[in-house]
Design an enzyme around this catalytic site. Structure first.
Site, PDB file in Angstrom:
ATOM      1  N   LYS A  80      -7.254   2.670   1.892  1.00 13.79           N
ATOM      2  CA  LYS A  80      -6.874   1.801   0.771  1.00 13.79           C
ATOM      3  C   LYS A  80      -7.726   2.138  -0.451  1.00 13.79           C
ATOM      4  CE  LYS A  80      -6.104  -3.133  -0.242  1.00 13.79           C
ATOM      5  NZ  LYS A  80      -6.197  -4.506   0.310  1.00 13.79           N
ATOM      6  N   SER A 155      -2.164  -7.393  -0.024  1.00 14.60           N
ATOM      7  CA  SER A 155      -2.368  -6.348  -1.005  1.00 14.60           C
ATOM      8  C   SER A 155      -2.387  -4.942  -0.408  1.00 14.60           C
ATOM      9  CB  SER A 155      -3.675  -6.598  -1.751  1.00 14.60           C
ATOM     10  OG  SER A 155      -4.783  -6.517  -0.867  1.00 14.60           O
ATOM     11  N   SER A 179      -4.218  -9.908   3.570  1.00 14.46           N
ATOM     12  CA  SER A 179      -3.792  -8.655   2.959  1.00 14.46           C
ATOM     13  C   SER A 179      -3.649  -7.484   3.920  1.00 14.46           C
ATOM     14  CB  SER A 179      -4.751  -8.264   1.827  1.00 14.46           C
ATOM     15  OG  SER A 179      -4.561  -9.096   0.712  1.00 14.46           O
TER      16      SER A 179
END
Length: 501
Positions: A80, A155, A179
């Site tokens: 990420k 996210s 997330s």
């Protein structure tokens, strides 16, 4: 080579020298080249760098290095965009960091390197991890591999989409209010949010420091356990890191669920839950009962206050954490006539609308005259929410809930209504407030269109081994982990068209 191969499959073939690490990386690079122009899960990947890492892994394998010594040797893992990787861009899907490159590795990256993993690239996300759909990325949204018109969640939407589409066998994400688990549910993969402090946050760009946790996403429970085994553990560089020893998660998987007590929180099955999700989750509960678990109803009475509590605490901490992005030391700089104007112009141009919204709200609840009324009161309610969970875990070994109230929604559907977007995390954010662990895994598909449904398991602090054990027993007795999205089943234009139809 097949997109259905798990990390375990790749490891066994690498050990027998049936494939090389270069073959493995090449397979996934080819899929990224074919699929990612549609999905847009990756923000950055360097084929040359990845292949160089693969060649180093092949030399290590040829030299006698075993997977007992380096348990992920030759396995690609994607990251990420809020995790620091030395020499690579670190943008958090925001324009305010400009062309900043990290001067050091996050602890989880060091651990992956030590385990022999190959860092494949950086994945899209909501800006600074603030969002539930990956639509807040400054570089455009990621699309769900089950339906290219729908969100992959957020996210960590890029992480979930890349794993589900088999652009990588596993990825790291971060979870501040769901997330990891919400995107895993939307995309049909496994995602685990560890206990607060189980995984070091050193090198994770902070959103809300008392809520953030790094965790793995993968196609199967066993692969998820394997990644957690690598990244968990104490780190003296993180003051919140727990000193507790890390159990052998893989050895716990085969113990089954017989004799375990599972709780169904009545507050998680209230009005607003999609009927198809309720049906799939209750079918999963019946399956766990058939496997030998005992199921009983429990109550978490302060659940109705969780959403408001979360958005007071998370935005307050975000306001403080994001104050460091000022245009002076690194990243974007928009000059002004004085420092105040420089700050205003830089932050105005660099931050997106959702980040600005949360900074404003967080600054308000921390301001003089409002701190006690909002932030302090939210912290008191947080204590009550944690107490609810700890009391429930005196009666049961784990909780079983839906991961999300709805399946993946369409891109653009909730952008203009922040409250509706925030409600996407209604079943996941209490876990972060309480500091406990949570896991999402596939438990079914909706009818027309077919979209994944996520089952959430919640465990006590440091209860990851129990969650993985329950998840593995369920996974192995059902077919859902074997069902790939249309995009992942092939790399043809026809497959892409099927996903977007």
């Amino acid at each position: 080579m097949s997109p259905e191969w798990t990390i375990e499959d790749w490891l066994s073939r690498l050990a027998r020298r049936e494939v090389s690490a270069r073959d493995t990386v090449g397979f996934y690079l080819d899929r990224i080249r074919r699929l990612d122009p549609q999905l847009r899960a990756f923000l950055e990947y360097d084929p040359g760098d990845a292949l160089n890492q693969a060649d180093a892994a092949d030399r290590a394998l040829a030299g006698g290095t075993t997977h007992q010594k380096k348990p992920l040797l030759g396995i690609p893992v994607a990251i990420k965009d809020n995790l620091a990787v030395r020499g690579h861009p670190l943008r958090c899907a925001s324009r305010i960091l400009g062309d900043f490159r990290s001067p050091y590795d996050a602890t989880v990256i060091e651990k992956l390197r030590q385990a022999g993993a190959i860092l494949l690239g950086r994945l899209n996300m909501d800006e600074f991890a603030m969002g539930s759909s990956t639509e807040n990325s400054a570089f455009g949204p990621t699309r769900n591999p089950w339906d290219l018109q729908r969100t992959p969640g957020g996210s960590s939407g890029g992480s979930a989409a890349a794993v589900a589409a088999r652009e990588c066998p596993a990825a790291l994400g971060s979870d501040t209010g769901g997330s990891i688990r919400q995107p895993a549910a939307f995309c049909g993969c496994v995602g685990l949010k560890p206990t607060y402090g189980r995984v070091s946050r050193y090198g994770l760009v902070a959103f809300a420091s008392s809520l953030d946790q790094i965790g793995p996403l993968a196609g199967t429970v066993r692969d998820t356990a394997r990644l957690l085994q690598i990244i968990a553990g104490h780190d003296p560089r993180d003051a919140t890191s727990l000193p507790d020893a890390v159990p052998d998660y893989l050895s716990e998987l085969d113990k089954g669920v017989r004799g375990l007590r599972l709780g169904l929180p009545r507050e998680y099955f209230a009005e607003g839950l999609d009927p198809q999700i309720r049906e799939a989750v209750m079918a999963a509960v019946r399956q766990l009962t058939n496997l030998g678990a005992e199921v009983l109803e429990v109550s978490l009475p302060h659940t109705p206050y969780a959403l408001a509590t979360y958005y007071v605490i998370a935005t307050a901490e975000a306001s403080t954490n994001l104050a460091r992005f000022d245009g002076i030391r690194y990243g974007l700089r928009v000059d002004g006539q004085d420092p105040l104007e420089l700050y205003e112009r830089t932050r105005g141009a660099g931050f997106g609308s959702e980040v600005k919204r949360r900074i404003i709200l967080g600054t308000f609840v921390l301001s003089s005259g409002y701190y006690d009324a909002y932030y302090l009161r939210a912290q008191k309610v947080r204590t009550l929410i944690r107490r609810d969970f700890l009391e429930a875990f005196q009666k049961v070994d784990a909780l079983v809930t839906p991961a999300t109230p709805t399946p993946a929604f369409r891109l653009g559907e909730k952008v203009s209504d922040p409250l509706q977007m925030y409600l996407s995390d209604i079943f996941t954010l209490s876990c972060n407030l309480a500091g406990i662990c949570g896991l999402s895994l596939p438990c079914g598909l909706t009818r027309e269109p077919q979209l994944p449904i996520g089952l959430q398991l919640l465990g006590p602090p440091l209860g990851e081994a129990t969650l993985l054990r329950i998840a593995y027993a369920y996974e192995q007795s059902t077919p859902w982990h074997k069902v790939l999205p249309p995009v992942a089943r092939g790399t043809s234009e026809a497959a892409l068209a099927a996903a977007s139809s």
